[in-house]
Design a protein around this motif. Structure first.
Motif, PDB file in Angstrom:
ATOM      1  N   TYR A  74     -72.733  56.132  20.536  1.00 46.27           N
ATOM      2  CA  TYR A  74     -71.973  56.582  21.702  1.00 46.27           C
ATOM      3  C   TYR A  74     -72.946  56.828  22.854  1.00 46.27           C
ATOM      4  CZ  TYR A  74     -67.705  57.388  18.991  1.00 46.27           C
ATOM      5  OH  TYR A  74     -66.579  57.227  18.229  1.00 46.27           O
ATOM      6  N   LEU A  75     -72.506  56.449  24.054  1.00 43.83           N
ATOM      7  CA  LEU A  75     -73.303  56.704  25.245  1.00 43.83           C
ATOM      8  C   LEU A  75     -72.394  57.269  26.321  1.00 43.83           C
ATOM      9  CD1 LEU A  75     -76.177  54.757  26.779  1.00 43.83           C
ATOM     10  CD2 LEU A  75     -74.249  55.327  28.263  1.00 43.83           C
ATOM     11  N   PHE A  76     -72.875  58.324  26.982  1.00 43.34           N
ATOM     12  CA  PHE A  76     -72.094  59.047  27.977  1.00 43.34           C
ATOM     13  C   PHE A  76     -72.869  59.099  29.294  1.00 43.34           C
ATOM     14  CE2 PHE A  76     -69.154  60.992  24.883  1.00 43.34           C
ATOM     15  CZ  PHE A  76     -69.880  60.871  23.711  1.00 43.34           C
ATOM     16  N   ASN A 101     -68.540  53.288  23.283  1.00 43.42           N
ATOM     17  CA  ASN A 101     -68.726  53.308  21.842  1.00 43.42           C
ATOM     18  C   ASN A 101     -69.079  51.887  21.402  1.00 43.42           C
ATOM     19  OD1 ASN A 101     -66.614  53.447  18.921  1.00 43.42           O
ATOM     20  ND2 ASN A 101     -68.718  54.104  19.080  1.00 43.42           N
ATOM     21  N   ASN A 102     -70.192  51.751  20.737  1.00 40.31           N
ATOM     22  CA  ASN A 102     -70.654  50.416  20.330  1.00 40.31           C
ATOM     23  C   ASN A 102     -70.622  49.434  21.499  1.00 40.31           C
ATOM     24  OD1 ASN A 102     -71.215  51.093  17.609  1.00 40.31           O
ATOM     25  ND2 ASN A 102     -69.035  50.923  17.122  1.00 40.31           N
ATOM     26  N   ASN A 103     -71.108  49.880  22.639  1.00 38.58           N
ATOM     27  CA  ASN A 103     -71.284  49.091  23.866  1.00 38.58           C
ATOM     28  C   ASN A 103     -69.983  48.827  24.608  1.00 38.58           C
ATOM     29  OD1 ASN A 103     -73.760  48.913  22.559  1.00 38.58           O
ATOM     30  ND2 ASN A 103     -73.507  46.759  22.032  1.00 38.58           N
ATOM     31  N   VAL A 104     -68.876  49.308  24.121  1.00 44.14           N
ATOM     32  CA  VAL A 104     -67.577  49.057  24.748  1.00 44.14           C
ATOM     33  C   VAL A 104     -67.149  50.298  25.533  1.00 44.14           C
ATOM     34  CG1 VAL A 104     -65.146  48.541  24.343  1.00 44.14           C
ATOM     35  CG2 VAL A 104     -66.908  47.469  22.915  1.00 44.14           C
ATOM     36  N   PRO A 105     -66.770  50.131  26.816  1.00 45.41           N
ATOM     37  CA  PRO A 105     -66.297  51.303  27.567  1.00 45.41           C
ATOM     38  C   PRO A 105     -64.975  51.794  26.997  1.00 45.41           C
ATOM     39  CG  PRO A 105     -65.977  49.292  28.834  1.00 45.41           C
ATOM     40  CD  PRO A 105     -66.745  48.909  27.628  1.00 45.41           C
ATOM     41  N   ILE A 106     -64.895  53.065  26.688  1.00 44.16           N
ATOM     42  CA  ILE A 106     -63.707  53.633  26.060  1.00 44.16           C
ATOM     43  C   ILE A 106     -62.871  54.423  27.060  1.00 44.16           C
ATOM     44  CG2 ILE A 106     -62.840  55.141  24.233  1.00 44.16           C
ATOM     45  CD1 ILE A 106     -64.220  52.581  23.237  1.00 44.16           C
ATOM     46  N   ASP A 107     -63.512  55.232  27.859  1.00 43.10           N
ATOM     47  CA  ASP A 107     -62.785  56.091  28.785  1.00 43.10           C
ATOM     48  C   ASP A 107     -63.578  56.197  30.076  1.00 43.10           C
ATOM     49  OD1 ASP A 107     -61.363  59.490  28.588  1.00 43.10           O
ATOM     50  OD2 ASP A 107     -61.388  58.010  30.187  1.00 43.10           O
ATOM     51  N   ASP A 108     -63.016  55.641  31.147  1.00 41.25           N
ATOM     52  CA  ASP A 108     -63.683  55.723  32.450  1.00 41.25           C
ATOM     53  C   ASP A 108     -62.872  56.554  33.435  1.00 41.25           C
ATOM     54  OD1 ASP A 108     -62.785  52.480  33.895  1.00 41.25           O
ATOM     55  OD2 ASP A 108     -61.580  54.081  33.015  1.00 41.25           O
ATOM     56  N   SER A 109     -62.020  57.403  32.910  1.00 44.02           N
ATOM     57  CA  SER A 109     -61.134  58.171  33.780  1.00 44.02           C
ATOM     58  C   SER A 109     -61.881  59.155  34.672  1.00 44.02           C
ATOM     59  CB  SER A 109     -60.090  58.927  32.948  1.00 44.02           C
ATOM     60  OG  SER A 109     -60.720  59.813  32.049  1.00 44.02           O
ATOM     61  N   GLY A 139     -61.301  65.098  21.586  1.00 42.81           N
ATOM     62  CA  GLY A 139     -61.130  63.657  21.605  1.00 42.81           C
ATOM     63  C   GLY A 139     -61.817  62.949  20.452  1.00 42.81           C
ATOM     64  N   SER A 140     -61.576  61.665  20.391  1.00 41.98           N
ATOM     65  CA  SER A 140     -62.061  60.866  19.268  1.00 41.98           C
ATOM     66  C   SER A 140     -63.575  60.796  19.221  1.00 41.98           C
ATOM     67  CB  SER A 140     -61.476  59.466  19.347  1.00 41.98           C
ATOM     68  OG  SER A 140     -61.839  58.859  20.578  1.00 41.98           O
ATOM     69  N   ALA A 141     -64.212  60.867  20.383  1.00 40.58           N
ATOM     70  CA  ALA A 141     -65.675  60.812  20.433  1.00 40.58           C
ATOM     71  C   ALA A 141     -66.265  62.196  20.629  1.00 40.58           C
ATOM     72  CB  ALA A 141     -66.140  59.908  21.563  1.00 40.58           C
ATOM     73  N   ARG A 142     -65.411  63.204  20.455  1.00 42.38           N
ATOM     74  CA  ARG A 142     -65.867  64.581  20.657  1.00 42.38           C
ATOM     75  C   ARG A 142     -66.512  64.728  22.036  1.00 42.38           C
ATOM     76  NH1 ARG A 142     -62.990  64.379  16.828  1.00 42.38           N
ATOM     77  NH2 ARG A 142     -63.401  65.203  14.738  1.00 42.38           N
ATOM     78  N   GLN A 143     -65.785  64.233  23.049  1.00 41.91           N
ATOM     79  CA  GLN A 143     -66.287  64.386  24.411  1.00 41.91           C
ATOM     80  C   GLN A 143     -66.454  65.863  24.726  1.00 41.91           C
ATOM     81  OE1 GLN A 143     -63.826  62.397  23.253  1.00 41.91           O
ATOM     82  NE2 GLN A 143     -62.810  61.381  24.956  1.00 41.91           N
ATOM     83  N   LEU A 144     -67.486  66.163  25.478  1.00 42.09           N
ATOM     84  CA  LEU A 144     -67.800  67.552  25.776  1.00 42.09           C
ATOM     85  C   LEU A 144     -67.222  67.969  27.121  1.00 42.09           C
ATOM     86  CD1 LEU A 144     -71.529  67.756  24.646  1.00 42.09           C
ATOM     87  CD2 LEU A 144     -69.483  68.404  23.377  1.00 42.09           C
ATOM     88  N   THR A 145     -66.642  69.165  27.126  1.00 37.46           N
ATOM     89  CA  THR A 145     -66.237  69.815  28.368  1.00 37.46           C
ATOM     90  C   THR A 145     -67.105  71.048  28.507  1.00 37.46           C
ATOM     91  OG1 THR A 145     -63.967  69.015  28.205  1.00 37.46           O
ATOM     92  CG2 THR A 145     -64.372  70.901  29.642  1.00 37.46           C
TER      93      THR A 145
END
Lengths: 115, 111
Positions: free
Chosen positions: A31-33, A50-58, B94-100
């Motif tokens: 995972y990369l954030f 996740n695995n190089n795929v953008p998951i959430d760009d909101s 969330g599924s990736a345990r996104q942090l707030t």
């Protein structure tokens, strides 16, 4: 391990210019954030992969922002055109799932100043 | 970070204990984290606690969790000048345990 690597550490640019921030995650992390930190808004999540795929760009503020992850060891965040209000510290973080825990490790950040 | 709240400032004397408090909103958060940020640096993961635990101790750090009140605290024993930093609590979702993240508490250790 060297940890999460970001470049450049500091970037000063003029309004209207294109800015590209770079990140190398910890090897093996899936995972990369991308986060942005400002005094007014604190730490905000912009996008994650996740695995190089953008998951959430909101969290990406507007179309001027884009992010890519062409492979497991490299990601970019691009701002085009840049504006003074984009001035902030941009952090990249990576994580690996351990059971239900996803510990995120942060890079040192890129301090962006747009004049 | 508006869903996670922290007080902005805390000052303590060197050698005293520091207690940094945090309230969160998502009762489904499975892990809660504490990060430390020194000036000009990134966020360093200090510790975390799983939601089915009440307490976790790690050397000078003690994390207390009150799920009923959605309250989290970080106690630093024998606070040193090197502990001066901003401390962030974060809840995962969330599924990736996104942090707030909370807004951060600036801890100042006085000699």
């Amino acid at each position: 391990d060297a940890g999460v690597i970001q470049s450049p550490r500091h970037e000063v640019t003029e309004m209207g210019q294109e800015v590209t921030l770079r990140c190398k995650p910890i090897s093996g992390h899936d995972y990369l954030f991308w986060y942005r930190q400002t005094m007014m808004r604190g730490l905000e999540l912009l996008i994650y992969f996740n695995n190089n795929v953008p998951i959430d760009d909101s969290g990406m503020p507007e179309d001027r922002f884009s992010a890519k992850m062409p492979n497991a060891s490299f990601s970019t965040l691009k701002i085009q055109p840049s504006e003074p209000r984009d001035s902030a510290v941009y952090f990249c973080a990576s994580s690996l799932r351990k059971g239900g825990n996803y510990e995120q490790y942060f890079g040192p950040g890129t301090r962006l100043t747009v004049t | 970070g508006e869903d996670v709240e922290q007080s902005l400032f805390l000052s303590v004397r060197e050698g005293d204990s520091s207690v940094i408090n945090c309230t969160y909103t998502d009762s489904s958060s499975t892990y809660l984290y504490w990060y430390k940020q020194e000036p000009g640096a990134g966020l360093q993961l200090l510790t975390y606690i799983f939601s089915n635990m009440d307490m976790k101790q790690d050397q000078r750090l003690t994390v207390l969790l009150n799920k009923k009140d959605k309250h989290l605290s970080l106690r630093i024993a024998d606070t040193q000048t090197g502990d001066s930093a901003i401390y962030f609590c974060a809840e995962s979702r969330g599924s990736a345990r996104q942090l707030t993240f909370g807004s951060g508490t600036q801890l100042t250790v006085l000699p």
